[in-house]
Design an enzyme around this catalytic site. Sequence first.
Site, PDB file in Angstrom:
ATOM      1  N   LYS A  22     -15.417  16.660  42.625  1.00  0.00           N
ATOM      2  CA  LYS A  22     -14.156  17.312  42.844  1.00  0.00           C
ATOM      3  C   LYS A  22     -12.788  17.066  42.774  1.00  0.00           C
ATOM      4  O   LYS A  22     -12.152  16.771  41.834  1.00  0.00           O
ATOM      5  CB  LYS A  22     -14.239  19.121  43.738  1.00  0.00           C
ATOM      6  N   ASN A  23     -12.571  16.338  44.186  1.00  0.00           N
ATOM      7  CA  ASN A  23     -11.751  15.827  44.220  1.00  0.00           C
ATOM      8  C   ASN A  23     -11.111  14.330  43.608  1.00  0.00           C
ATOM      9  O   ASN A  23     -10.023  14.442  43.247  1.00  0.00           O
ATOM     10  CB  ASN A  23     -11.669  15.413  45.301  1.00  0.00           C
ATOM     11  N   CYS A 120      -0.654  27.011  52.545  1.00  0.00           N
ATOM     12  CA  CYS A 120      -2.103  27.968  52.002  1.00  0.00           C
ATOM     13  C   CYS A 120      -2.833  27.584  53.851  1.00  0.00           C
ATOM     14  O   CYS A 120      -1.993  28.057  54.221  1.00  0.00           O
ATOM     15  CB  CYS A 120      -2.624  27.055  51.230  1.00  0.00           C
ATOM     16  N   ARG A 125       1.472  22.065  53.621  1.00  0.00           N
ATOM     17  CA  ARG A 125       1.119  20.982  52.698  1.00  0.00           C
ATOM     18  C   ARG A 125       2.121  20.848  51.715  1.00  0.00           C
ATOM     19  O   ARG A 125       2.159  21.396  50.232  1.00  0.00           O
ATOM     20  CB  ARG A 125      -0.417  22.018  52.000  1.00  0.00           C
ATOM     21  N   PRO A 126       3.074  20.178  51.842  1.00  0.00           N
ATOM     22  CA  PRO A 126       4.361  19.870  51.219  1.00  0.00           C
ATOM     23  C   PRO A 126       4.162  19.064  50.328  1.00  0.00           C
ATOM     24  O   PRO A 126       2.770  18.417  50.852  1.00  0.00           O
ATOM     25  CB  PRO A 126       5.462  19.263  52.361  1.00  0.00           C
ATOM     26  N   ILE A 127       4.695  18.741  49.340  1.00  0.00           N
ATOM     27  CA  ILE A 127       4.713  17.571  48.531  1.00  0.00           C
ATOM     28  C   ILE A 127       5.992  16.159  48.837  1.00  0.00           C
ATOM     29  O   ILE A 127       6.490  15.732  47.748  1.00  0.00           O
ATOM     30  CB  ILE A 127       5.053  18.283  46.979  1.00  0.00           C
ATOM     31  N   ASP A 128       6.644  16.711  49.639  1.00  0.00           N
ATOM     32  CA  ASP A 128       7.442  15.118  49.764  1.00  0.00           C
ATOM     33  C   ASP A 128       7.152  14.195  49.680  1.00  0.00           C
ATOM     34  O   ASP A 128       8.052  13.547  49.232  1.00  0.00           O
ATOM     35  CB  ASP A 128       8.064  15.846  51.508  1.00  0.00           C
ATOM     36  N   ASP A 308     -12.875  17.480  55.238  1.00  0.00           N
ATOM     37  CA  ASP A 308     -13.539  18.525  54.585  1.00  0.00           C
ATOM     38  C   ASP A 308     -14.770  18.834  54.766  1.00  0.00           C
ATOM     39  O   ASP A 308     -15.257  19.472  54.614  1.00  0.00           O
ATOM     40  CB  ASP A 308     -12.970  18.196  52.658  1.00  0.00           C
ATOM     41  N   ARG A 400     -14.623  27.241  44.052  1.00  0.00           N
ATOM     42  CA  ARG A 400     -13.507  26.504  43.948  1.00  0.00           C
ATOM     43  C   ARG A 400     -14.380  25.497  43.626  1.00  0.00           C
ATOM     44  O   ARG A 400     -13.794  24.665  42.903  1.00  0.00           O
ATOM     45  CB  ARG A 400     -11.558  26.762  44.980  1.00  0.00           C
TER      46      ARG A 400
HETATM   47  C1  UD1 Z   1      -6.873  15.856  49.568  1.00  0.00           C
HETATM   48  C2  UD1 Z   1      -8.198  16.834  49.312  1.00  0.00           C
HETATM   49  C3  UD1 Z   1      -8.254  18.089  50.071  1.00  0.00           C
HETATM   50  C4  UD1 Z   1      -8.771  16.478  51.955  1.00  0.00           C
HETATM   51  C5  UD1 Z   1      -7.762  16.597  51.491  1.00  0.00           C
HETATM   52  C6  UD1 Z   1      -7.547  15.484  52.654  1.00  0.00           C
HETATM   53  C7  UD1 Z   1      -7.677  17.032  47.259  1.00  0.00           C
HETATM   54  C8  UD1 Z   1      -7.915  17.575  45.690  1.00  0.00           C
HETATM   55  N1  UD1 Z   1      -7.920  17.559  47.711  1.00  0.00           N
HETATM   56  O1  UD1 Z   1      -5.627  17.307  49.209  1.00  0.00           O
HETATM   57  O2  UD1 Z   1      -9.722  18.557  49.838  1.00  0.00           O
HETATM   58  O3  UD1 Z   1      -8.832  18.444  52.582  1.00  0.00           O
HETATM   59  O4  UD1 Z   1      -6.785  15.484  51.066  1.00  0.00           O
HETATM   60  O5  UD1 Z   1      -8.488  14.754  52.864  1.00  0.00           O
HETATM   61  O6  UD1 Z   1      -7.853  15.763  46.500  1.00  0.00           O
HETATM   62  N2  UD1 Z   1       1.671  15.601  53.442  1.00  0.00           N
HETATM   63  C9  UD1 Z   1       2.692  15.399  53.695  1.00  0.00           C
HETATM   64  N3  UD1 Z   1       3.618  15.422  52.739  1.00  0.00           N
HETATM   65  C10 UD1 Z   1       3.561  15.366  51.540  1.00  0.00           C
HETATM   66  C11 UD1 Z   1       1.109  15.188  50.965  1.00  0.00           C
HETATM   67  C12 UD1 Z   1       0.776  15.889  52.331  1.00  0.00           C
HETATM   68  O7  UD1 Z   1       2.921  16.036  54.791  1.00  0.00           O
HETATM   69  O8  UD1 Z   1       3.318  15.096  50.859  1.00  0.00           O
HETATM   70  C13 UD1 Z   1       0.545  15.552  55.040  1.00  0.00           C
HETATM   71  C14 UD1 Z   1       0.082  17.525  55.159  1.00  0.00           C
HETATM   72  O9  UD1 Z   1       0.257  18.579  55.222  1.00  0.00           O
HETATM   73  C15 UD1 Z   1      -1.570  16.656  55.225  1.00  0.00           C
HETATM   74  C16 UD1 Z   1      -1.443  15.350  55.271  1.00  0.00           C
HETATM   75  O10 UD1 Z   1      -0.447  15.022  54.584  1.00  0.00           O
HETATM   76  O11 UD1 Z   1      -1.117  16.786  56.970  1.00  0.00           O
HETATM   77  C17 UD1 Z   1      -2.632  15.120  54.232  1.00  0.00           C
HETATM   78  O12 UD1 Z   1      -2.923  15.864  52.894  1.00  0.00           O
HETATM   79  P1  UD1 Z   1      -3.046  15.361  51.920  1.00  0.00           P
HETATM   80  O13 UD1 Z   1      -3.952  13.733  52.063  1.00  0.00           O
HETATM   81  O14 UD1 Z   1      -2.114  14.783  51.158  1.00  0.00           O
HETATM   82  O15 UD1 Z   1      -3.972  16.043  51.363  1.00  0.00           O
HETATM   83  P2  UD1 Z   1      -3.967  16.518  49.905  1.00  0.00           P
HETATM   84  O16 UD1 Z   1      -4.049  15.066  49.122  1.00  0.00           O
HETATM   85  O17 UD1 Z   1      -3.304  17.733  49.358  1.00  0.00           O
END
Ligand code: UD1
Length: 434
Positions: A22-23, A120, A125-128, A308, A400
């Site tokens: 899926k990922n 969530c 889970r920010p996207i900064d 995961d 999902r």
């Molecule tokens: C992806 C996977 C998810 C997995 C995770 C960690 C997909 C669709 N999902 O999620 O199944 O559990 O990787 O292996 O591939 N963070 C920030 N700012 C950002 C982005 C992330 O602070 O802009 C932090 C997150 O809060 C978290 C960490 O970085 O603590 C890792 O998150 P991230 O690797 O981004 O997870 P996802 O890509 O959402």
Amino acid sequence: MDKFVIRGGNPLLGTVRVSGAKNAALPAMAAALLTEEPVILENIPQVRDIETTRKLLAAMGADVELGYGRAHHRTTICCRNLASPEASYELVKTMRASTLVLGPLLARCGRARVSLPGGCAIGARPIDLHIKGLEKLGATITQEHGYVEASAKRLRGAEIVFDKITVTGTEDLLMAATLADGETLLRNCAREPEVADLAGLLNKMGARIEGAGTSTIRVRGVSALSGAKHRIIPDRIEAGTFIIAGALTGGDLNVAGCEPRHLDSILQKLTEVGVKIAHNGDSVRVFGDGDWKASDMVTEEYPGFPTDMQAQYMVLATQAKGSSVITENIFENRFMHALELVRMGASIKVEGHRALVRGKTPLSAAAVLASDLRASASLVIAALVADGETIIDRVYHIDRGYEHIEEKLRGVGAQIRRIGEMLPKKVAAPLVRA
Ligand code: UD1
């Protein structure tokens, strides 16, 4: 809302096949936004997040054809006309990975409007880091009314160092950089196999990417990308889930169609615990003899032990002799399953980002609640070894990301069935005669 009813005690015997990841499928579908030509993706798992992505792309004007019949794991996506480069809150709130469309939309259309995902069950889970990276590539980004609005005439290559390793952040920036003017250097990237799989697809589409799968990725921008055909890698988390289930039920299970190289950290840890494993090509065979010893585990970015698989490992720890400390380093709130496992008889104490599991304690059936995707998987595994009939509520979480998990498990001997919500029977209207 569907529930699972699982009667524990049956060993899993035979062969179970792993679906596409899926990922890896989600970013691959987003990558189709980068070209006017059709992108054909094989081994797409039939899970709800894929359906959500289909809706997301279709709402933008894309033609998405999910295969059926013998080709039912093939998806063809054609994004010739993207009338509305927008990802609405309605879709983003059910699947945070929707933010993967931000980079490709911006690169292809010069603008994007994507809802902020919010928090969530497993953390903030920010996207900064996605936003910061796109700004470095020259985008102008504002946030209003819960949406990120991004624009750029043409993105420009730049050097971007991620402050923290992020999987979808790396993928988002990688996609954006393929159509940027000049060279982009991404540092401190996620090294997950799903990132390398995405780069493989993008290179087939004409991108010039080197180093995906390592922490430094170099992208030389091109002016346009073409269509391509690509097969998605097997789901390493689904494989790991079945391997733990096979061991715990005292079975003899052949987990087929996986990529054992992607499972290194998982198999190494399970071997330390005493799980008997043998590889053969694309299969992993697992035997359960019930003699496991506790071992501490720490979740890390790839190639470390995946977050995961943390919940599933916790179930194994409840059945191992001794105390295991499980440290969750990736997400701040990923122990929701621990409380449900305690209700089934496990001895688990959670303190901050650590959980202390004392084994071995027998598990007994209970009514439990699934809180997120991987937590649900751990409850299914616990139910398979519990004494009696467990009812797991809110299994939409598991739908999902796991393709027909109940059918796959039933195929290897599990007693599991799905029940839908019981609606009151409609009372037939009385016949009225004129
Ligand atoms: C992806 C996977 C998810 C997995 C995770 C960690 C997909 C669709 N999902 O999620 O199944 O559990 O990787 O292996 O591939 N963070 C920030 N700012 C950002 C982005 C992330 O602070 O802009 C932090 C997150 O809060 C978290 C960490 O970085 O603590 C890792 O998150 P991230 O690797 O981004 O997870 P996802 O890509 O959402």
